[in-house]
Write an enzyme that holds these catalytic residues in place. Structure first.
Site, PDB file in Angstrom:
ATOM      1  N   HIS A  68      -7.573  -0.973   6.337  1.00 42.02           N
ATOM      2  CA  HIS A  68      -8.071  -1.995   6.697  1.00 42.02           C
ATOM      3  C   HIS A  68      -8.999  -3.247   5.739  1.00 42.02           C
ATOM      4  CE1 HIS A  68      -9.619  -4.947   9.800  1.00 42.02           C
ATOM      5  NE2 HIS A  68     -10.451  -5.177   9.267  1.00 42.02           N
ATOM      6  N   ASN A  79       0.487  -1.273   0.083  1.00 42.67           N
ATOM      7  CA  ASN A  79      -0.097  -0.124  -0.390  1.00 42.67           C
ATOM      8  C   ASN A  79       0.960   1.287  -0.308  1.00 42.67           C
ATOM      9  OD1 ASN A  79      -3.399  -0.741  -0.417  1.00 42.67           O
ATOM     10  ND2 ASN A  79      -2.285  -2.252   1.352  1.00 42.67           N
TER      11      ASN A  79
HETATM   12  C1  GRF Z   1      -3.416  -4.438   4.107  1.00 43.13           C
HETATM   13  O1  GRF Z   1      -3.487  -5.467   4.080  1.00 43.13           O
HETATM   14  C2  GRF Z   1      -3.482  -3.776   5.054  1.00 43.13           C
HETATM   15  O2  GRF Z   1      -4.943  -3.274   4.600  1.00 43.13           O
HETATM   16  C3  GRF Z   1      -3.094  -4.229   6.596  1.00 43.13           C
HETATM   17  O3  GRF Z   1      -2.556  -4.663   6.279  1.00 43.13           O
HETATM   18  C4  GRF Z   1      -1.791  -5.526   4.957  1.00 43.13           C
HETATM   19  C5  GRF Z   1      -0.445  -4.652   4.700  1.00 43.13           C
HETATM   20  O4  GRF Z   1      -0.004  -4.960   3.718  1.00 43.13           O
HETATM   21  N1  GRF Z   1      -3.486  -2.875   7.268  1.00 43.13           N
HETATM   22  P1  GRF Z   1       1.007  -3.962   3.286  1.00 43.13           P
HETATM   23  O5  GRF Z   1       2.120  -3.622   2.832  1.00 43.13           O
HETATM   24  O6  GRF Z   1       0.331  -2.718   2.242  1.00 43.13           O
HETATM   25  O7  GRF Z   1       1.154  -4.854   1.155  1.00 43.13           O
END
Ligand code: GRF
Length: 236
Positions: A112, A17
């Site tokens: 989330h 993300n």
């Molecule tokens: C994602 O699924 C986010 O929604 C949750 O933790 C995960 C993080 O994944 N809070 P990344 O590190 O962004 O790949």
């Protein structure tokens, strides 16, 4: 153009993300710039990705601090030093104290992997499968003291197909996370969305409404789902 909002991304792991936010903010007209990335895990894979994008990285491990307050004071010190105006939590695996959260109220957002208020907490994809849900998704929300319970900014829905595994769902949801997080950050950074009185307020100029094609209920194949990206923009 207005000054871009200085934004910190807090991570603990792979940072996909974070990468989506960095990529979006690389556009000159994006209303936020990713000033720095802070990880509580020294070996978070996302740190190398951020560094290779020339984003300043900081490691603030929990170890070495007497308690949560001391750890958060260290994070706050980095935020002050960097002149940060907005914070995006992106897989940051520590629960922040009410003090910290309240200090950043309206300027702290999280992603989330479920359609909140359904499935707060961890292992969302497994629980969605257990419950036999036919629709799943992700949520970007303002962070408040209660975990995964702050006012919702943006959501995207995906179908749950009959033979889906946890991994299938994780991939499908994550793909949408990467779309709605930059969208939500841009809305907050540009001031088109704000938190007030415990609710999210949208500027009239956003013209949020339902599109004509949102046939999510009949998912014979993912391709048949009409324009999920468009759906992701239609949240409240
Ligand atoms: C994602 O699924 C986010 O929604 C949750 O933790 C995960 C993080 O994944 N809070 P990344 O590190 O962004 O790949």
């Amino acid at each position: 153009m207005k000054a871009r909002k200085k934004t910190a991304v807090l991570i603990s792991g792979r940072g996909s993300n974070m990468t989506a936010l960095i990529r979006a903010a690389a556009e000159a007209d994006f209303p936020a710039e990713i000033t720095c990335v802070i990880s509580d895990q020294p070996d978070a894979a996302g740190l190398a990705v951020a560094a290779s994008a020339n984003i300043r990285i900081h490691v603030a491990p929990r170890a070495g601090h007497a308690d949560k307050a001391a750890h958060e004071a260290e994070i706050q010190r980095v935020l002050d030093e960097e002149g940060v105006e907005l914070i995006c939590l992106a897989g940051f695996m520590r629960i922040l104290s009410a003090d910290f959260v309240n200090r950043w109220a309206g300027r702290l957002i999280n992603i989330h992997p479920s359609l909140l208020p359904l499935f707060p907490g961890l292992t969302t994809h497994a629980r969605v499968l257990q419950q036999g849900m036919r629709i799943h998704g992700c949520t970007v929300h303002f962070v408040t003291a209660e975990m995964d319970a702050g006012p919702i900014i943006a959501q995207a829905a995906v179908p749950v197909l009959p033979d889906d595994t946890e991994g299938d769902l994780a991939t499908r949801v994550l793909n949408m996370e990467h779309k709605i997080y930059p969208l939500a950050l841009s809305m907050v950074a540009s001031g088109k969305v704000r938190m007030e009185g415990g609710r999210t307020h949208y500027a009239p100029s956003l013209e949020i409404g339902w599109g004509e094609h949102t046939n999510l209920m009949v998912p014979s194949s993912i391709e048949e789902i009409v324009n999920l990206e468009d759906l992701a923009r239609r949240t409240p």
